[in-house]
Design a protein around this motif. Structure first.
Motif, short mmCIF file in Angstrom:
data_model
loop_
_atom_site.label_atom_id
_atom_site.label_comp_id
_atom_site.label_asym_id
_atom_site.label_seq_id
_atom_site.Cartn_x
_atom_site.Cartn_y
_atom_site.Cartn_z
N ALA A 1 2.39 1.96 -3.34
CA ALA A 1 1.44 2.44 -4.35
C ALA A 1 1.19 3.94 -4.25
N GLY B 1 0.82 -1.21 0.00
CA GLY B 1 0.00 0.00 0.00
C GLY B 1 0.85 1.26 0.00
N HIS C 1 -4.93 2.38 -0.44
CA HIS C 1 -4.42 1.36 -1.38
C HIS C 1 -4.42 -0.04 -0.76
#
Length: 239
Positions: free
Chosen positions: A131, A128, A162
């Motif tokens: 990203a 996450g 994310h």
């Protein structure tokens, strides 16, 4: 004497096991929540170690995720339960206690589920963070945001946005792993179904009811996660 039907077994009448199954379902949710919380704490530290830690921290996090993702979850529960019981027994003997002292099953199960899910948390949170577009962090730095304010207002919300689909998957896995805790004697849903099956001689009926309850919990969880995803994605254009 006729045997009770499926709905009678799942109900709250004279032949019903509704109260016991409901208590088991509640215990399942408690174990899953406790394990998920422990896994979130471990996963946050693990993701930080992999992203911003020094060489030793990264190596430790890599070893942790590699080992925990490579051994069966049931083995981890055994290690926590019997290892914890050995420690508790040894400490009890120092204070004059005799015989075997068991480690609390709920605590052992929650810790074991948390430690195993922590490895998945680590990778999901790391993914996450990766990203997040670097430009968004650079813009916060250019605006003069202090590190902790940047973490709270920019990095954490974007990473969570994310990572949320993956975190939802981790929750579903934790929910299923909570059934393994029954081996420690915790009266969760599967344990209650086993007791009911043994008492009535109707294993298929009880395991079918338990499966339906697991499915209901999972479905409600999915709806909550989808709602959270929509909330965190407000103002974001979907392709």
């Amino acid at each position: 004497m006729s045997q009770p039907g499926l709905f009678e077994l799942a109900g709250f009448g004279p032949d019903g096991w509704g109260h016991a199954l409901l208590a088991g379902a509640w215990m399942t949710i408690l174990v899953a929540i406790a394990g998920y919380a422990v896994g979130a704490c471990i996963g946050t530290l693990g993701a930080w170690a992999k992203i911003a830690g020094n060489g030793f921290a990264r190596a430790t996090a890599d070893a942790y995720t590699t080992v925990l993702r490579g051994i069966p979850d049931l083995l981890v529960i055994y290690l926590f339960y019997f290892g914890g019981s050995a420690v508790v027994t040894a400490v009890g003997r120092l204070f004059g206690a005799e015989g075997f002292l068991g480690f609390p099953g709920f605590l052992a199960g929650s810790l074991a589920v948390g430690v195993t899910s922590g490895a998945q948390f680590t990778e999901v949170l790391r993914g996450g963070f990766k990203a997040v577009h670097p430009g968004e962090i650079e813009a916060a730095i250019a605006c003069g945001m202090p590190r902790w304010l940047r973490l709270r207002r920019i990095i954490a919300p974007l990473t969570l946005r994310h990572a949320l689909p993956g975190l939802g998957n981790v929750w579903q896995v934790v929910l299923k792993e909570s059934a393994l805790v029954s081996i420690t004697g915790v009266a969760e849903l599967l344990r209650q179904a086993q007791v009911g099956a043994g008492s009535t001689g109707l294993p298929f009926d009880f395991y079918l009811i338990a499966g339906a309850i697991y499915l209901m919990i999972s479905t409600v969880s999915s709806l909550i996660i989808q709602q959270a995803e929509r909330r965190l994605s407000r103002g974001v254009r979907r392709d």
